[in-house]
Design a protein around this motif. Structure first.
Motif, PDB file in Angstrom:
ATOM      1  N   THR A  87      25.387  43.895  27.239  1.00 36.57           N
ATOM      2  CA  THR A  87      25.326  45.242  26.692  1.00 36.57           C
ATOM      3  C   THR A  87      24.534  46.158  27.619  1.00 36.57           C
ATOM      4  OG1 THR A  87      25.520  44.476  24.407  1.00 36.57           O
ATOM      5  CG2 THR A  87      24.531  46.635  24.757  1.00 36.57           C
ATOM      6  N   ALA A  88      25.144  47.257  28.022  1.00 39.38           N
ATOM      7  CA  ALA A  88      24.531  48.190  28.963  1.00 39.38           C
ATOM      8  C   ALA A  88      25.469  49.365  29.171  1.00 39.38           C
ATOM      9  CB  ALA A  88      24.242  47.503  30.300  1.00 39.38           C
ATOM     10  N   VAL A  89      24.952  50.383  29.850  1.00 41.08           N
ATOM     11  CA  VAL A  89      25.804  51.420  30.405  1.00 41.08           C
ATOM     12  C   VAL A  89      26.226  50.960  31.791  1.00 41.08           C
ATOM     13  CG1 VAL A  89      26.017  53.822  31.112  1.00 41.08           C
ATOM     14  CG2 VAL A  89      24.673  53.225  29.089  1.00 41.08           C
ATOM     15  N   TYR A  90      27.511  50.971  32.036  1.00 38.32           N
ATOM     16  CA  TYR A  90      28.061  50.532  33.310  1.00 38.32           C
ATOM     17  C   TYR A  90      28.451  51.734  34.149  1.00 38.32           C
ATOM     18  CZ  TYR A  90      28.183  45.677  31.818  1.00 38.32           C
ATOM     19  OH  TYR A  90      27.830  44.400  31.415  1.00 38.32           O
ATOM     20  N   TYR A  91      28.048  51.705  35.409  1.00 44.30           N
ATOM     21  CA  TYR A  91      28.311  52.787  36.345  1.00 44.30           C
ATOM     22  C   TYR A  91      29.062  52.255  37.562  1.00 44.30           C
ATOM     23  CZ  TYR A  91      24.531  55.183  33.838  1.00 44.30           C
ATOM     24  OH  TYR A  91      23.739  55.759  32.882  1.00 44.30           O
ATOM     25  N   CYS A  92      30.075  52.977  37.997  1.00 45.39           N
ATOM     26  CA  CYS A  92      30.706  52.638  39.256  1.00 45.39           C
ATOM     27  C   CYS A  92      30.167  53.532  40.363  1.00 45.39           C
ATOM     28  CB  CYS A  92      32.235  52.733  39.174  1.00 45.39           C
ATOM     29  SG  CYS A  92      32.895  54.398  38.989  1.00 45.39           S
ATOM     30  N   ASN A  93      30.202  53.017  41.559  1.00 42.25           N
ATOM     31  CA  ASN A  93      29.785  53.724  42.753  1.00 42.25           C
ATOM     32  C   ASN A  93      30.806  53.428  43.840  1.00 42.25           C
ATOM     33  OD1 ASN A  93      28.117  53.262  45.561  1.00 42.25           O
ATOM     34  ND2 ASN A  93      27.395  55.067  44.441  1.00 42.25           N
ATOM     35  N   VAL A  94      31.323  54.478  44.468  1.00 42.93           N
ATOM     36  CA  VAL A  94      32.358  54.279  45.475  1.00 42.93           C
ATOM     37  C   VAL A  94      32.020  55.027  46.752  1.00 42.93           C
ATOM     38  CG1 VAL A  94      34.189  53.883  43.782  1.00 42.93           C
ATOM     39  CG2 VAL A  94      33.774  56.203  44.619  1.00 42.93           C
ATOM     40  N   ARG A  95      32.495  54.478  47.840  1.00 41.70           N
ATOM     41  CA  ARG A  95      32.533  55.166  49.122  1.00 41.70           C
ATOM     42  C   ARG A  95      33.993  55.462  49.411  1.00 41.70           C
ATOM     43  NH1 ARG A  95      29.229  50.732  49.557  1.00 41.70           N
ATOM     44  NH2 ARG A  95      26.995  51.182  49.818  1.00 41.70           N
ATOM     45  N   LEU A  96      34.267  56.652  49.898  1.00 38.36           N
ATOM     46  CA  LEU A  96      35.627  57.101  50.099  1.00 38.36           C
ATOM     47  C   LEU A  96      35.969  57.194  51.574  1.00 38.36           C
ATOM     48  CD1 LEU A  96      35.829  59.910  47.395  1.00 38.36           C
ATOM     49  CD2 LEU A  96      36.328  57.473  47.170  1.00 38.36           C
ATOM     50  N   ILE A  97      37.199  56.866  51.904  1.00 36.99           N
ATOM     51  CA  ILE A  97      37.664  56.966  53.276  1.00 36.99           C
ATOM     52  C   ILE A  97      37.634  58.416  53.737  1.00 36.99           C
ATOM     53  CG2 ILE A  97      39.665  56.656  54.786  1.00 36.99           C
ATOM     54  CD1 ILE A  97      40.438  54.259  53.040  1.00 36.99           C
ATOM     55  N   GLY A  98      37.020  58.642  54.889  1.00 46.08           N
ATOM     56  CA  GLY A  98      36.956  59.970  55.461  1.00 46.08           C
ATOM     57  C   GLY A  98      35.804  60.826  54.996  1.00 46.08           C
ATOM     58  N   GLY A 107      29.313  56.890  33.897  1.00 48.24           N
ATOM     59  CA  GLY A 107      28.814  55.808  33.070  1.00 48.24           C
ATOM     60  C   GLY A 107      29.667  55.606  31.834  1.00 48.24           C
ATOM     61  N   THR A 108      29.802  54.359  31.428  1.00 45.90           N
ATOM     62  CA  THR A 108      30.527  54.038  30.211  1.00 45.90           C
ATOM     63  C   THR A 108      29.770  52.938  29.467  1.00 45.90           C
ATOM     64  OG1 THR A 108      32.702  53.417  29.299  1.00 45.90           O
ATOM     65  CG2 THR A 108      32.057  52.363  31.365  1.00 45.90           C
ATOM     66  N   GLN A 109      29.632  53.115  28.163  1.00 47.77           N
ATOM     67  CA  GLN A 109      28.848  52.189  27.346  1.00 47.77           C
ATOM     68  C   GLN A 109      29.662  50.951  26.998  1.00 47.77           C
ATOM     69  OE1 GLN A 109      25.512  52.420  26.038  1.00 47.77           O
ATOM     70  NE2 GLN A 109      25.962  50.277  25.528  1.00 47.77           N
ATOM     71  N   VAL A 110      29.070  49.794  27.234  1.00 44.38           N
ATOM     72  CA  VAL A 110      29.626  48.518  26.796  1.00 44.38           C
ATOM     73  C   VAL A 110      28.643  47.893  25.824  1.00 44.38           C
ATOM     74  CG1 VAL A 110      30.273  46.183  27.497  1.00 44.38           C
ATOM     75  CG2 VAL A 110      30.954  48.150  28.896  1.00 44.38           C
ATOM     76  N   THR A 111      29.104  47.615  24.617  1.00 43.28           N
ATOM     77  CA  THR A 111      28.267  46.992  23.600  1.00 43.28           C
ATOM     78  C   THR A 111      28.929  45.708  23.137  1.00 43.28           C
ATOM     79  OG1 THR A 111      27.458  49.146  22.853  1.00 43.28           O
ATOM     80  CG2 THR A 111      27.151  47.272  21.373  1.00 43.28           C
ATOM     81  N   VAL A 112      28.204  44.607  23.239  1.00 42.35           N
ATOM     82  CA  VAL A 112      28.702  43.293  22.838  1.00 42.35           C
ATOM     83  C   VAL A 112      27.889  42.849  21.634  1.00 42.35           C
ATOM     84  CG1 VAL A 112      29.229  40.949  23.553  1.00 42.35           C
ATOM     85  CG2 VAL A 112      29.266  42.804  25.236  1.00 42.35           C
ATOM     86  N   SER A 113      28.518  42.824  20.486  1.00 39.85           N
ATOM     87  CA  SER A 113      27.814  42.526  19.249  1.00 39.85           C
ATOM     88  C   SER A 113      28.794  42.064  18.189  1.00 39.85           C
ATOM     89  CB  SER A 113      27.069  43.763  18.747  1.00 39.85           C
ATOM     90  OG  SER A 113      26.435  43.509  17.506  1.00 39.85           O
ATOM     91  N   SER A 114      28.326  41.182  17.326  1.00 35.39           N
ATOM     92  CA  SER A 114      29.114  40.751  16.189  1.00 35.39           C
ATOM     93  C   SER A 114      28.759  41.530  14.939  1.00 35.39           C
ATOM     94  CB  SER A 114      28.919  39.252  15.942  1.00 35.39           C
ATOM     95  OG  SER A 114      27.562  38.950  15.698  1.00 35.39           O
TER      96      SER A 114
END
Length: 114
Positions: A87-98, A107-114
């Motif tokens: 469970t966390a906020v997930y962030y992507c990071n990219v480097r772009l050509i050029g 960021g996008t929230q992922v929650t793992v819970s029953s």
């Protein structure tokens, strides 16, 4: 202008799966996924380089898979066998050509819970 849009987060039960997407407005050279839980440091989860080589944090190895679709300018994170500690906020990071520098998703929230 550069846009990096994340999607795919949500609520899932332990043992379930989610697929996160990170779509960029340009061709992706390399990509990374990070996560940050409340009160904890940001953690590098996975990375994929320009040649497709992948690396993972020990905590997710064997459960998560990072991949790319160059035609869609998108990096994915497939998350299987999810645990509450994922469970966390997930962030992507990219480097772009050029282009120099790094570009972050919102960021996008992922929650793992029953």
């Amino acid at each position: 202008q550069v846009h990096v849009m994340e999607s795919g987060g949500g609520l899932v039960q332990p043992g379930g799966s989610l697929r996160l997407s990170c779509a960029a407005s340009g061709s992706i050279f390399s990509g990374e996924w990070y996560r940050q839980a409340p009160g904890k440091q940001r953690e590098l989860v996975a990375r994929i380089d320009y040649g497709g080589t992948t690396r993972y944090a020990d905590s997710v190895k064997g459960r998560f898979t990072i991949s790319r679709d160059n035609a869609k300018n998108t990096v994915y994170l497939q998350m299987n066998s999810l645990k509450p500690e994922d469970t966390a906020v997930y962030y992507c990071n990219v480097r772009l050509i050029g282009l120099s520098g790094e570009y972050w998703g919102q960021g996008t929230q992922v929650t793992v819970s029953s």
